[in-house]
Design an enzyme around this catalytic site. Structure first.
Site, mmCIF file in Angstrom:
data_model
loop_
_atom_site.group_PDB
_atom_site.id
_atom_site.type_symbol
_atom_site.label_atom_id
_atom_site.label_comp_id
_atom_site.label_asym_id
_atom_site.label_seq_id
_atom_site.Cartn_x
_atom_site.Cartn_y
_atom_site.Cartn_z
ATOM 1 N N MET A 1 -2.048 -2.935 6.065
ATOM 2 C CA MET A 1 -2.454 -2.179 4.885
ATOM 3 C C MET A 1 -2.096 -2.906 3.591
ATOM 4 O O MET A 1 -1.380 -3.903 3.593
ATOM 5 C CB MET A 1 -1.793 -0.796 4.905
ATOM 6 C CG MET A 1 -2.202 0.062 6.099
ATOM 7 S SD MET A 1 -1.396 1.672 6.127
ATOM 8 C CE MET A 1 -2.185 2.472 4.709
ATOM 9 N N HIS A 2 -2.607 -2.390 2.485
ATOM 10 C CA HIS A 2 -2.209 -2.728 1.111
ATOM 11 C C HIS A 2 -2.665 -4.093 0.606
ATOM 12 O O HIS A 2 -2.470 -4.400 -0.570
ATOM 13 C CB HIS A 2 -0.686 -2.672 0.945
ATOM 14 C CG HIS A 2 -0.022 -1.457 1.507
ATOM 15 N ND1 HIS A 2 -0.368 -0.180 1.124
ATOM 16 C CD2 HIS A 2 0.951 -1.317 2.444
ATOM 17 C CE1 HIS A 2 0.387 0.691 1.789
ATOM 18 N NE2 HIS A 2 1.177 0.025 2.591
ATOM 19 N N ASP B 1 -3.015 0.302 10.057
ATOM 20 C CA ASP B 1 -2.389 0.039 11.348
ATOM 21 C C ASP B 1 -1.536 1.189 11.868
ATOM 22 O O ASP B 1 -1.549 1.486 13.070
ATOM 23 C CB ASP B 1 -1.584 -1.257 11.309
ATOM 24 C CG ASP B 1 -0.632 -1.360 10.118
ATOM 25 O OD1 ASP B 1 -0.498 -0.380 9.348
ATOM 26 O OD2 ASP B 1 -0.027 -2.429 9.946
#
Length: 494
Positions: free
Chosen positions: A79-80, A236
């Site tokens: 992520m991110h 995830d």
């Protein structure tokens, strides 16, 4: 047959899931991370595609003919991250990853620019999130920012290659700080605070909904049939939850992956930003989740194996397992902040340290200290989530570190709740991605999102709990004592 693709930090994993919930094939390919400056963490998106292609060719070789029966696929991903594309959808620079900490100063700027930030997003602004990264780029790489026409998360860049469409899902989008998480839509005020508009954002779908179709040339190259549905997918951790059947309020898991996570599913949006606890949309409609996150978990053990010259983490753990309780009680304490920390400290400058290291200590002592220190970090996050009260009687255990019986037992004692490790737990995110593909193909949630049966249960025991208690109290005293001494990053590097 359903295909799950999980883009992790250290590699790409692909799985084939049949309609009996059995894995018909598994393959993976490694990835490397670049750290060109302190606090920076980057990867070239093209390396993700090369790794995915290698994994798919492995899978095609290992399960000949099975790929031709795939009906849908799902995506899970780290992520991110920030993938910046120009008007021709060309990548403008290496992707800034989830554990990139350079944008710490921009967090305060973002919350000042939009004072409703925490109410809209349900989260503190943290350097690892996507929005502060774009503010950093706007200030430090203005030419790149000016060329940016689309911002994608890592797995969604892979989707763009697979389908030609810019699409994201609610769970992954929650980690950008641009999503109105309660309303499950992009927030124009949060985008405006970063100099962006809705035009820069991909289309949003639920993780279990169709998010495009596989391009014919890709299907042909991998031996897949035409018209394969590509699900919205998930970040995830939400994908791991789906893979473990953690989809109902009150269910949860612990992940010992590159990062460490405690995840709790909820039936409503329950933000707790004051405790640096994340509140995100789940991968399924009408559900959310809370998470505590630490930035270095299994990756800390990998670092310790390199530090001590051991050939692998497993080899180091074999030595750790031989330590008697009295020797463990004399091991050094380890602060596990190799990449800064999120829950509960939200400190990009936090750094790792050993305390109590003596000449008689060897590799096994260091390995134990690292495993214990990561467990203590997860205990800090668990305390922030539960506010001092009970949270769960049993949690699933996933991630690469979950393979270690020693670590699982230690963590069960530290958290004070049972942990159940199912077969294939290390592939939970990829399995969850495959399940989301199944749902996008019309699968029934009750049938598809079942919790795995069996597995090994690790329960707290009195002796180890008693050993950990005084060491945890010493661990908790170390952060406030050492925090004033964590190195400050010069302004020009920020």
């Amino acid at each position: 047959m359903y295909l799950g693709i999980d883009l992790g930090t250290s590699g790409v994993k692909v799985v084939l899931l049949d309609e009996a919930q059995q894995l018909a094939g598994v393959a993976d390919a490694p990835l490397a991370v670049s750290h060109p400056q302190p606090l920076w963490s980057e990867q070239a998106p093209h390396s993700w595609w090369l790794a995915l292609d290698r994994a798919m060719q492995q899978l095609r070789h290992a399960a000949p003919g099975a790929l031709a029966r795939v009906r849908a696929l799902g995506l899970s991903g780290q992520m991110h991250g920030a993938v910046l594309l120009d008007a021709r959808q060309h990548v403008l620079r290496p992707a800034m990853l989830w554990n990139d900490g350079r944008a710490f100063a921009q967090c305060a700027q973002l919350e000042a620019a939009e004072p409703r930030s925490r109410a809209i997003t349900g989260n503190l602004a943290m350097p690892g999130f996507t929005a502060p990264k774009l503010l950093w780029l706007r200030q430090h790489e203005a030419a790149v920012f000016a060329q940016t026409r689309t911002v994608l998360l890592p797995k969604d860049w892979l989707r763009l290659q697979l389908t030609g469409e810019a699409v994201s899902d609610m769970s992954d989008a929650s980690g950008t700080l641009w999503l109105d998480v309660g309303a499950r839509r992009w927030s124009e005020p949060m985008l405006a605070a970063c100099g962006l508009t809705l035009a820069h954002m991909p289309r949003l779908v639920e993780g279990s909904a169709p998010g495009g179709s596989l391009r014919p040339e890709i299907a042909q190259a991998w031996g897949l049939p035409a018209g394969v549905v590509v699900a919205g997918g998930a970040g995830d951790n939400a994908a791991s939850a789906v893979g473990m059947g953690v989809v109902r309020a009150g269910e949860g898991f612990v992940s010992l992956g590159t990062s460490g996570v405690i995840f709790l599913a909820t039936d409503s949006f329950r933000p707790a930003p004051a405790q640096a606890v994340h509140a995100f949309a789940h991968a399924l409609p009408g559900r959310w989740h809370q998470m505590s996150v630490m930035l270095s978990a299994a990756s800390a053990l990998a670092w310790a194996a390199r530090l001590t010259g051991r050939r692998s983490e497993a080899a180091l753990l074999e030595e750790v397992a031989l330590l008697q309780p009295a020797r463990r009680a004399q091991a050094p304490l380890f602060l596990p902040y190799l990449s800064g920390e999120r829950t509960p400290h939200n400190n990009a400058h936090a750094s790792a340290s050993f305390t109590g290291l003596r000449q008689e200590h060897g590799a096994a002592d260091i390995g134990y200290a690292v495993v214990e220190g990561v467990s203590f970090g997860l205990m800090d996050g668990f305390a922030a989530m539960r506010g001092g009260g009970p949270l769960a009687n049993e949690l699933a255990l996933v991630g690469g570190g979950a393979r270690s019986d020693l670590w699982a037992q230690l963590l069960a004692c530290g958290l004070g709740c049972a942990l159940r490790r199912h077969e294939g737990a290390h592939a939970a995110a990829a399995v969850g991605a495959a399940r989301l593909g199944w749902l996008a193909d019309g699968g029934d949630e009750a049938q598809v999102c079942r919790a795995p049966q069996g597995g090994r249960l690790f329960e707290p025991n009195t002796m180890e709990t008693a050993l950990l208690r005084p060491r945890y109290q010493r661990f908790r005293a170390l952060y406030p004592a050492l925090a004033p001494h964590f190195a400050n990053i010069p302004e020009e590097a920020a």
